[in-house]
Design a protein around this motif. Structure first.
Motif, PDB file in Angstrom:
ATOM      1  N   PHE A 176      29.075  -5.032 -30.261  1.00  0.00           N
ATOM      2  CA  PHE A 176      27.890  -5.296 -30.107  1.00  0.00           C
ATOM      3  C   PHE A 176      27.123  -3.960 -29.054  1.00  0.00           C
ATOM      4  N   LEU A 177      27.793  -3.310 -28.319  1.00  0.00           N
ATOM      5  CA  LEU A 177      27.049  -2.297 -27.568  1.00  0.00           C
ATOM      6  C   LEU A 177      27.392  -1.113 -28.095  1.00  0.00           C
ATOM      7  N   PRO A 178      26.285  -0.007 -27.786  1.00  0.00           N
ATOM      8  CA  PRO A 178      26.568   1.278 -28.196  1.00  0.00           C
ATOM      9  C   PRO A 178      27.638   1.882 -27.609  1.00  0.00           C
ATOM     10  N   CYS A 181      24.289   0.583 -12.957  1.00  0.00           N
ATOM     11  CA  CYS A 181      24.833   1.376 -14.279  1.00  0.00           C
ATOM     12  C   CYS A 181      24.027   1.493 -15.252  1.00  0.00           C
ATOM     13  N   LEU A 182      22.902   0.356 -15.422  1.00  0.00           N
ATOM     14  CA  LEU A 182      21.852   0.156 -16.479  1.00  0.00           C
ATOM     15  C   LEU A 182      20.750   1.346 -16.038  1.00  0.00           C
ATOM     16  N   VAL A 183      20.547   1.477 -14.842  1.00  0.00           N
ATOM     17  CA  VAL A 183      19.661   2.221 -14.302  1.00  0.00           C
ATOM     18  C   VAL A 183      20.116   3.823 -14.694  1.00  0.00           C
ATOM     19  N   ALA A 241      28.177  -2.373 -17.125  1.00  0.00           N
ATOM     20  CA  ALA A 241      26.984  -2.975 -16.557  1.00  0.00           C
ATOM     21  C   ALA A 241      26.703  -4.259 -17.308  1.00  0.00           C
ATOM     22  N   THR A 242      27.511  -4.619 -18.415  1.00  0.00           N
ATOM     23  CA  THR A 242      27.105  -5.816 -19.213  1.00  0.00           C
ATOM     24  C   THR A 242      28.018  -6.813 -19.412  1.00  0.00           C
ATOM     25  N   LEU A 243      29.299  -6.359 -18.608  1.00  0.00           N
ATOM     26  CA  LEU A 243      30.404  -7.280 -18.546  1.00  0.00           C
ATOM     27  C   LEU A 243      30.233  -8.828 -18.233  1.00  0.00           C
TER      28      LEU A 243
END
Length: 353
Positions: A21-23, A164-166, A273-275
């Motif tokens: 789903f992720l890049p 991590c997202l930033v 970041a998304t786990l």
């Protein structure tokens, strides 16, 4: 994983879904996520190195060898055969992805429009535009309710995900500006953007890299396809094509390592970041639909890449096309292992081409 009791089958399947789903490089992100679940940030980095380092070393050594010595007639034949192998592999990848992804009229239309656009108006700006529009179309026409899922990590630092997202977004937006003032950062910018914007991983990185201005200006089509051929031949993730291209950029092994780190960094940042946020992300129907649209667009990008640069740079005669069809038959009909086909094709090229 089940024997070690690290994941249940359901959890591992959910992890695979997240990484697709992720890049970024899906296979490498699975390894990073496994390492993170077991030993935190350090574990994710150790898992990445263990999974990737052999391929990186092989790609860097291959690039240095080919740049430091004149190509013999035999080696030329081997390389040409490997390029023909790449045509068959990409064609099979396109067909396999299309069968799995283009299952509705909307997704099929997105794929075809993307392919036509990239063939008529090639370039990075066109690529980014069609990806953005595909996401909008997917959000409108492909949105659906997400399923209920459990967190893939039970605990973690509350500050790690937003940081991590930033960093991911900051580098993606800031590196082009910094590179305009410091040319030494152009290599990092190029490969970071490719790693941060590729959905589907693997072969899909091919058109993204090929559209980059730095790659177009500093790396010939022949070098690019040779890099892809070696990336297909060696074990490990396809993203290690960056290791070869980094060396080919200016002939430095250090550039190869920098390009490798740059292309994998966004995938690492986004998966860490998304786990813990995955259940919430998947439940947002508009975002889920947008990602489906982007994935359909990546198939179109791969269709365009199959023609340029893969096909036009490798297939130079009817006999070349006959070899491509024969290789495709070995892979897809005879179902021979990839490693055995690589050895057979390289041997054939060294002797007969």
């Amino acid at each position: 994983m089940q024997q070690r009791k690290w994941f249940t089958e359901v959890e591992y399947t959910e992890l695979l879904a997240l990484c697709h789903f992720l890049p970024g490089p899906a296979s490498s992100q699975v390894g990073m996520a496994i390492g993170y679940r077991q030993q935190g940030v350090l574990g994710s980095l150790i898992a990445f190195v263990g999974f990737t380092l052999p391929s990186v070393l092989l790609m860097v050594m291959a690039a240095l060898l080919l740049q430091s010595s004149a190509l013999t007639e035999t080696l030329n034949g081997v390389l040409h055969a490997m390029k023909l192998l790449a045509v068959a592999v990409v064609a099979d990848a396109v067909w396999g992805m299309a069968k799995k992804i283009c299952i509705t009229r909307v997704k099929t239309a997105i794929t075809l429009i993307t392919a036509v656009t990239m063939l008529v108006v090639p370039g990075l700006s066109s690529q980014l535009t069609v990806i953005f529009l595909a996401g909008l179309v997917g959000a409108v026409f492909l949105a659906q309710s997400g399923s209920s899922v459990q967190p893939l990590v039970e605990k973690g630092s509350s500050w790690l995900s937003p940081v991590c997202l930033v960093v991911f977004a900051g580098l993606l937006l800031g590196l082009p500006w910094l590179a305009s003032y410091s040319p030494s950062l152009e290599l990092v910018d190029t490969f970071y953007r490719a790693g941060g914007l590729v959905f589907g991983g693997g072969h899909v990185v091919l058109p993204m890299l090929q559209a980059e201005p730095l790659v177009q200006s500093a790396i010939s089509s022949e070098q690019f396809l040779t890099a892809y051929s070696f990336a297909q031949a060696v074990p490990g993730p396809m993203f290690t094509i960056a290791s070869y291209l980094g060396v080919a950029y200016q002939g430095s092994w250090m550039d190869g390592l920098i390009a490798t780190a740059a292309i994998f960094l966004p995938g690492w940042l986004i998966v860490i970041a998304t786990l813990s946020l995955w259940p919430k992300i998947k439940s947002i129907s508009l975002l889920s639909g947008a990602m489906q649209g982007v994935v359909a667009a990546t198939v179109g990008l791969l269709v365009a890449a199959l023609y340029q640069p893969v096909f036009v740079s490798a297939v130079l005669s009817p006999s070349d096309m006959a070899i491509v069809l024969s290789v495709w038959a070995l892979l897809c009909i005879a179902k021979l292992p990839v490693w055995s086909v690589v050895i057979a094709v390289a041997t054939f090229g060294g002797v007969f081409l």
